[in-house]
Design a protein around this motif. Structure first.
Motif, PDB file in Angstrom:
ATOM      1  N   UNK A   1       0.838  -1.194   0.000  1.00 16.98           N
ATOM      2  CA  UNK A   1       0.000   0.000   0.000  1.00 16.98           C
ATOM      3  C   UNK A   1       0.879   1.253   0.000  1.00 16.98           C
ATOM      4  N   UNK A   2       1.990   1.182   0.713  1.00 21.75           N
ATOM      5  CA  UNK A   2       2.895   2.336   0.775  1.00 21.75           C
ATOM      6  C   UNK A   2       3.494   2.650  -0.587  1.00 21.75           C
ATOM      7  N   UNK A   3       3.786   1.609  -1.366  1.00 22.59           N
ATOM      8  CA  UNK A   3       4.367   1.845  -2.691  1.00 22.59           C
ATOM      9  C   UNK A   3       3.345   2.490  -3.620  1.00 22.59           C
ATOM     10  N   UNK A   4       2.078   2.146  -3.464  1.00 26.56           N
ATOM     11  CA  UNK A   4       1.029   2.772  -4.262  1.00 26.56           C
ATOM     12  C   UNK A   4       0.901   4.242  -3.877  1.00 26.56           C
ATOM     13  N   UNK A   5       0.933   4.515  -2.587  1.00 24.29           N
ATOM     14  CA  UNK A   5       0.878   5.903  -2.123  1.00 24.29           C
ATOM     15  C   UNK A   5       2.019   6.720  -2.729  1.00 24.29           C
ATOM     16  N   UNK A   6       3.204   6.129  -2.770  1.00 27.86           N
ATOM     17  CA  UNK A   6       4.371   6.857  -3.278  1.00 27.86           C
ATOM     18  C   UNK A   6       4.292   7.086  -4.783  1.00 27.86           C
ATOM     19  N   UNK A   7       3.774   6.115  -5.516  1.00 23.28           N
ATOM     20  CA  UNK A   7       3.811   6.186  -6.979  1.00 23.28           C
ATOM     21  C   UNK A   7       2.568   6.805  -7.586  1.00 23.28           C
ATOM     22  N   UNK A   8       1.441   6.768  -6.874  1.00 23.32           N
ATOM     23  CA  UNK A   8       0.173   7.115  -7.522  1.00 23.32           C
ATOM     24  C   UNK A   8      -0.705   8.069  -6.727  1.00 23.32           C
ATOM     25  N   UNK A   9      -0.258   8.563  -5.608  1.00 23.32           N
ATOM     26  CA  UNK A   9      -1.082   9.480  -4.810  1.00 23.32           C
ATOM     27  C   UNK A   9      -0.352  10.820  -4.690  1.00 23.32           C
TER      28      UNK A   9
ATOM     29  N   UNK B   1      -3.543   9.780  -8.855  1.00 22.39           N
ATOM     30  CA  UNK B   1      -3.145  10.507 -10.060  1.00 22.39           C
ATOM     31  C   UNK B   1      -1.920   9.857 -10.682  1.00 22.39           C
ATOM     32  N   UNK B   2      -1.580  10.333 -11.865  1.00 18.90           N
ATOM     33  CA  UNK B   2      -0.402   9.843 -12.562  1.00 18.90           C
ATOM     34  C   UNK B   2       0.845  10.554 -12.036  1.00 18.90           C
ATOM     35  N   UNK B   3       1.963   9.857 -12.062  1.00 17.35           N
ATOM     36  CA  UNK B   3       3.265  10.448 -11.789  1.00 17.35           C
ATOM     37  C   UNK B   3       4.244   9.905 -12.815  1.00 17.35           C
ATOM     38  N   UNK B   4       5.225  10.726 -13.151  1.00 18.23           N
ATOM     39  CA  UNK B   4       6.275  10.271 -14.059  1.00 18.23           C
ATOM     40  C   UNK B   4       7.594  10.165 -13.308  1.00 18.23           C
TER      41      UNK B   4
END
Length: 842
Positions: free
Chosen positions: A397-405, A499-502
């Motif tokens: 869940x933490x990796x999703x927060x970092x990459x997509x939130x 959201x998206x992140x690059x």
């Protein structure tokens, strides 16, 4: 169009197999225990002619011939086999039995041919042939593969396809029956009818028309009172005012927002076994509804979703729009992480090209498109626009927060923030204390399962009455749900969005992947648009934020350009589909060679250009359609017209349709008088039957509890969980969220009737409907009860014979079955929501 995705692993695996056919000399080790027969030279050639060659011709040569050398492998000559393909030899010298070729046709390591495994007898034939040294007929050095379909080329001929040319401004045609024409739409429809010797149906009666308008614009029925007011309104502009009123209503965005959510495969969970939640994804749903209600220009709507974070002045609204990129499936534990990464990107390429352009670009992932002029290189050039997007997450869940939130901070009441944080910490402490008490009882595998939050409540519940008391378990579940609520609704000064992140301003090179295999790279490509559209080269400038490449903004501007021949046509066709139950192009997401041609090409171009001229405003185009006589026709049968045009291709009548899944459920709630029109916010959880929950790998996981007030909200706000669908929604063909859904199935099947009569939901709502009616109609007035019930479900005046039938039904239930007044009325209410007139729009 065949689903190319399912064959990706199968087809790229052949590259490995094909390369192993490259040995120029073979020493075949005969293995006695395999019972390989010994042939004379003539017998070996005859064996090849009669046994092997038919297998090669039927199963292999279509993709591996002199013209189509998939994997650089040509199987039409012995020399071609020995030369091999891109990846080396398929036969290890002296070890035919261990060859990768034999392994592939056995489906041991790879699965070739991908269209289906060879029979045991066919596999045995190839095995013997390999052990014999691949004997070949001296009279036919090159096998004839038969007719080979060649992929269309990008040339002047293919570029001339109707959809790839800019829309042409047509002159509305002259017609004979001019008094039927309300606007130019009618001219295009009527001219085709007159040319076919047909006449349009007469107009629908007012009661039918207002019901049709409400369902097509709102997805909800009008009330009986609203119908009567419209029927009795003598104002010549009554219908026009009705149209303007419903288009201005917030319910419009909920109906048409669901239409868009189907297209972009909206879901709030990740699929696969755990099917975990996507954080804050509901904010994307709310963005769509708000955008449509605000009549946001369609070109802006697309740009915000594709590149809202790369705009010169991104806002929380435009960045929320990029949640579009996070709606797909996500494998949090992939066997091949690199392949899983490109599955994510492939999903984006497919959804974007099909939804916004009506092009099936995804079918060019492994090879040039077999039907349309889309080379594989164009697929990867399009993928290059998305190459720099960060993966949705890694595992936790933490990796999703970092990459997509993303977090937006605003000035706010610091005391509110402090209270929110303090309560969140209390919830965490309480949950942690109960977990620590239960932890010693965990099995090894349960410690691993605890890494995923969706497992927490289940694991704790399993210890009720043991190491944990029932009160502790209830407290854990209550505080777990409260923590989720707090996470979803932080104070305004700390708003989180999906959201998206690059990965910065520099993207890694994009390569063509041979047969779609990310482990076998071909030539590098740069971002570019489909060449068949004769597009300009992308104008890419790095994002002003310094956090992305600017590639997606370049793509968004091209897609949303008035110069793009497809974008306006595709959405205009979808709008028409929403009002006439099918598009002018029936294959709404495929405008290519395999798709249907438009039945009214000039009208489609007129609609597309009209949309652009009106500033890409969807409501203005919809208003034109609603005000046309073409929309207002009755759905009645005309035998003469039906004989000429049974499929109604020429639109001589309105198409009757069954209510969509959301409309069925929402209409039931409206009939009970309990429909809650509250908008926006975290999703709701209607009661899920325990039998359905039991079918999960972890029963009950990920399905919460909502208050009755929230359960009465519209269906667009129901939690969209990929592995768990509300039965009434599934029965009535709600869109599956794994892929873009341009047109829903429209079935009529037994589970619909069984569910409508027997489900807990419909029976409960029938009881609530009866209770509501008895609050306003005396218990002794059975005729009045029947009248109100039928008015709520049909929205029209009720005939005397219909009232009498209902009265007799209720009286029989009371006298014969001993039902009390409310029970008998509830049975009648259940019947009323099962009427065809309730479930269909004419």
């Amino acid at each position: 169009m065949l689903n190319c995705r399912r064959h990706i692993l199968l087809s790229w695996a052949w590259l490995w197999v094909s390369g192993f056919l490259g040995a120029t000399e073979l020493t075949i080790a005969q293995t006695d225990d395999l019972n390989i027969p010994t042939f004379s030279e003539q017998e070996a050639i005859e064996y090849f002619e009669t046994q092997v060659k038919p297998i090669l011709r039927d199963k292999c040569l279509r993709c591996h011939n002199a013209t189509e050398t998939n994997g650089s492998l040509n199987l039409t000559t012995r020399e071609g086999i020995l030369e091999g393909g891109d990846s080396g030899p398929a036969l290890v010298e002296g070890q035919a039995e261990d060859s990768l070729l034999l392994s592939a046709i056995r489906y041991d390591a790879f699965e070739m041919p991908p269209t289906g495994k060879l029979s045991d007898a066919q596999i045995r034939t190839i095995q013997i042939w390999l052990h014999q040294g691949m004997p070949w007929s001296p009279d036919e050095t090159t096998l004839d593969p038969g007719h080979i379909h060649k992929a269309p080329q990008v040339n002047e001929e293919s570029k001339a396809w109707w959809a790839y040319q800019p829309p042409q401004a047509p002159t509305p045609p002259d017609v004979r029956q001019t008094d039927w024409v309300r606007n130019d739409i009618d001219r295009f429809i009527l001219r085709r009818l007159e040319d076919a010797g047909l006449s349009p149906n007469p107009p629908a009666d007012r009661a039918t028309l207002i019901r049709r308008v409400y369902y097509n614009v709102w997805g909800l029925p009008p009330t009986h009172q609203q119908v009567q007011e419209f029927v009795n309104d003598s104002d010549p502009l009554a219908y026009e005012k009705l149209v303007d009123r419903v288009l201005a209503s917030p319910q419009y965005g909920e109906k048409w927002g669901r239409f868009w959510l189907d297209l972009v495969r909206y879901s709030e969970t990740n699929s696969f076994e755990r099917d975990g939640d996507k954080p804050f994804v509901w904010k994307y749903r709310d963005y769509v509804i708000r955008s449509l209600n605000d009549d946001k220009p369609y070109d802006q709507f697309l740009i915000e979703q594709l590149a809202g974070d790369e705009l010169p002045e991104p806002s929380i609204e435009t960045v929320t729009a990029t949640g579009y990129y996070r709606l797909g499936q996500w494998d949090d534990e992939p066997a091949d992480p690199k392949l899983a990464r490109y599955e994510e990107l492939d999903d984006i390429v497919r959804t974007t090209s099909e939804t916004m352009l009506g092009m099936t670009v995804g079918c060019a992932r492994c090879h040039d498109h077999k039907i349309d002029p889309i080379p594989a290189a164009d697929y990867y050039r399009l993928l290059a626009f998305f190459e720099n997007i960060q993966p949705y997450g890694v595992r936790s869940h933490e990796s999703v927060e970092a990459a997509s939130v993303r977090t937006f901070e605003f000035p706010a009441d610091e005391s509110a923030k402090a209270r929110h944080q303090a309560e969140l910490e209390r919830m965490e402490r309480s949950l942690s204390a109960i977990y620590e008490k239960a932890k010693p009882s965990f099995e090894s595998v349960e410690h691993e399962e605890w890494a995923y939050e969706e497992n927490h409540v289940r694991l704790i519940k399993q210890r009720s009455g043991g190491v944990l008391s029932e009160d502790e378990v209830r407290r854990f579940e209550r505080n777990f749900n409260r923590r989720q609520q707090l996470r979803n609704t932080p104070p305004n000064n700390d708003e989180k969005i999906l959201a998206v992140k690059e990965r910065g301003q520099e993207a890694e090179p994009t390569h063509i992947m041979l047969r779609g295999n990310p482990h076998v790279l071909g030539d590098a490509v740069t971002p570019g648009f489909p060449s068949v559209l004769s597009p300009p080269e992308p104008e890419i400038s790095a994002s002003s934020t310094g956090q992305s490449t600017g590639r997606r903004l370049a793509l968004a501007k091209w897609i949303a350009s008035a110069e793009n021949p497809l974008t306006a046509r595709v959405i205009a066709n979808r709008i028409w589909q929403g009002y006439f139950d099918r598009g002018l192009v029936r294959t709404a997401s495929d405008f290519g060679f395999q798709g249907d041609r438009p039945t009214h090409p000039e009208l489609l171009d007129w609609l597309a250009l009209r949309l652009i001229q009106q500033g890409w405003r969807l409501k203005a185009l919809q208003r034109d359609i609603l005000l046309s006589n073409a929309f207002q026709m009755s759905s009645g049968l005309n035998d003469a017209a039906y004989a000429v045009d049974p499929n109604n291709d020429l639109f001589w009548r309105a198409n009757m349709r069954r209510l969509a899944a959301e409309e069925v459920r929402d209409s039931i709630l409206a009939a009970t008088g309990h429909l809650n029109l509250k908008m926006f916010g975290p999703s709701i959880f209607p009661i899920m039957p325990p039998e359905v929950l039991a079918g999960q790998s972890q029963p009950g996981s990920g399905w919460g509890q909502s208050s009755q007030e929230d359960r009465d909200r519209r269906s667009v706000y129901i939690k969209s969980k990929r592995s768990l669908v509300l039965p009434i929604m599934k029965n009535f063909d709600v869109a599956e969220a794994d892929f873009s859904c341009p047109v829903r199935f429209n079935t009529t099947q037994p589970t619909q009737a069984l569910g409508m009569l027997n489900s807990e939901f419909t029976n409960t709502e029938a009881q609530r409907m009866a209770q509501s009616i008895l609050k306003t109609v005396d218990v002794s007035d059975i005729a009045g009860q029947v009248t109100v019930a039928l008015q709520r479900t049909t929205q029209r005046d009720i005939k005397e014979d219909e009232i009498q039938t209902g009265v007799e039904f209720i009286q029989r239930l009371r006298s014969r079955d001993g039902a009390d007044p409310q029970q008998a009325l509830a049975r009648f209410c259940l019947v009323s929501i099962n009427l065809n007139e309730f479930l269909f729009v004419r």
